[in-house]
Write an enzyme that holds these catalytic residues in place. Structure first.
Site, mmCIF file in Angstrom:
data_model
loop_
_atom_site.group_PDB
_atom_site.id
_atom_site.type_symbol
_atom_site.label_atom_id
_atom_site.label_comp_id
_atom_site.label_asym_id
_atom_site.label_seq_id
_atom_site.Cartn_x
_atom_site.Cartn_y
_atom_site.Cartn_z
ATOM 1 N N CYS A 188 0.856 -1.187 0.000
ATOM 2 C CA CYS A 188 0.000 0.000 0.000
ATOM 3 C C CYS A 188 0.895 1.240 0.000
ATOM 4 C CB CYS A 188 -0.872 -0.027 1.257
ATOM 5 S SG CYS A 188 -1.877 1.443 1.468
ATOM 6 N N CYS A 220 -0.935 3.375 -6.515
ATOM 7 C CA CYS A 220 -1.861 2.790 -5.531
ATOM 8 C C CYS A 220 -2.034 1.356 -5.989
ATOM 9 C CB CYS A 220 -3.205 3.524 -5.550
ATOM 10 S SG CYS A 220 -4.511 2.653 -4.655
#
Ligand code: DGL
Length: 263
Positions: free
Chosen positions: A76, A190
């Site tokens: 992440c 992302c």
């Protein structure tokens, strides 16, 4: 690898980190994985920095104590660009981070115009701005914090219909034309976004290359582990909400070699 070592813990706010699991499976097919999606706190992109940092450090402390992983992959960008130093300071195990692939994009661009497609959190981070300053000072960088794309990717992965017009709107700022030179590379900053890459390519006003850092993260994990990880080749997935994944998500986990739930 050794059978008595712990699994690799792969962590994300949601199911975007499965794009990293896919690459780990290709690089290290026999590693045992535990995938934790902190869906109770999703999306991280909307959180205030101090609160998010405290939340992740606390959750990671509990997970590390329970699981004793051989290594942790923070799959992440929104978390990695914020909490990595705090995690490395507190816990004496290897962490592999996911950060925007700005350096390779700046090296590979032919037009000198690149875009970094991130969450609003990653867009705001000092860490991200520092990467641009250090590695992309000679190119034009469009830094885009898309407010809804991670949510749309979650819906897509759960088998729900997605609004293509909304996706087109969110990626539009990536496409710049400066003195006749157009964006030629979009960094997927992302881990949810690689799952929408085909849709992005269809909606892009002109062809671009997309950079997904997952294969590089998997290679980094392999070098950090040096053979220290459990080796069933299997894995489990876990949602912090305690909720049920539903059929589409359970199939997706299983397609990544992960069975759902504790056991
Ligand atoms: N998958 C996460 C990332 O790579 C972000 C999604 C979120 O906003 O929680 O940044």
């Amino acid at each position: 690898m050794t059978a008595d070592a712990g699994p690799v813990l792969v962590f994300d706010s949601g199911i975007g980190g499965l794009s990293v699991v896919r690459a780990i499976r290709a690089e290290l097919p026999s590693a045992s994985l535990l995938y934790v999606a902190d869906d109770a706190a999703f999306p991280y992109g909307d959180w205030e920095e101090g609160a998010l940092k405290a939340h992740i450090v606390e959750l990671m402390g509990r997970l590390i104590a329970d699981v004793r992983p051989a290594a942790v992959v923070i799959a992440c960008n929104t978390a990695s660009t914020l909490v990595l130093p705090a995690l490395r300071e507190r816990f004496d195990i290897p962490f592999v981070a996911t950060v925007p692939a700005i350096k390779p994009a700046a090296a590979e661009t032919e037009t000198g115009v690149i875009a970094v497609l991130a969450t609003p959190g990653t867009m705001r981070r000092d860490y991200t701005r520092e990467l641009i300053r250090r590695f992309a000072s000679l190119v034009h960088v469009r830094l885009v914090g898309a407010p809804d794309l991670a949510r749309l990717a979650e819906r897509h992965l759960r088998g729900e219909a997605i609004d293509r017009a909304l996706i087109a709107e969110q990626i539009a700022p990536c496409f710049a034309e400066i003195e006749g030179r157009r964006t030629d590379i979009v960094v997927l900053a992302c881990t949810h976004y690689p799952f929408l890459q085909e849709v992005f390519a269809e909606l892009a006003p002109w062809p671009v290359s997309f950079i997904d850092p997952a294969p590089a993260i998997a290679r980094r994990l392999a070098s950090v582990l040096e053979g220290r990880a459990a080796t069933s080749g299997g894995g489990r997935a876990f949602l912090t909400s305690g909720g049920e994944p539903g059929d589409a998500l359970e199939r997706l986990f299983s397609g990544h070699g992960l069975s759902f739930g504790e056991g």
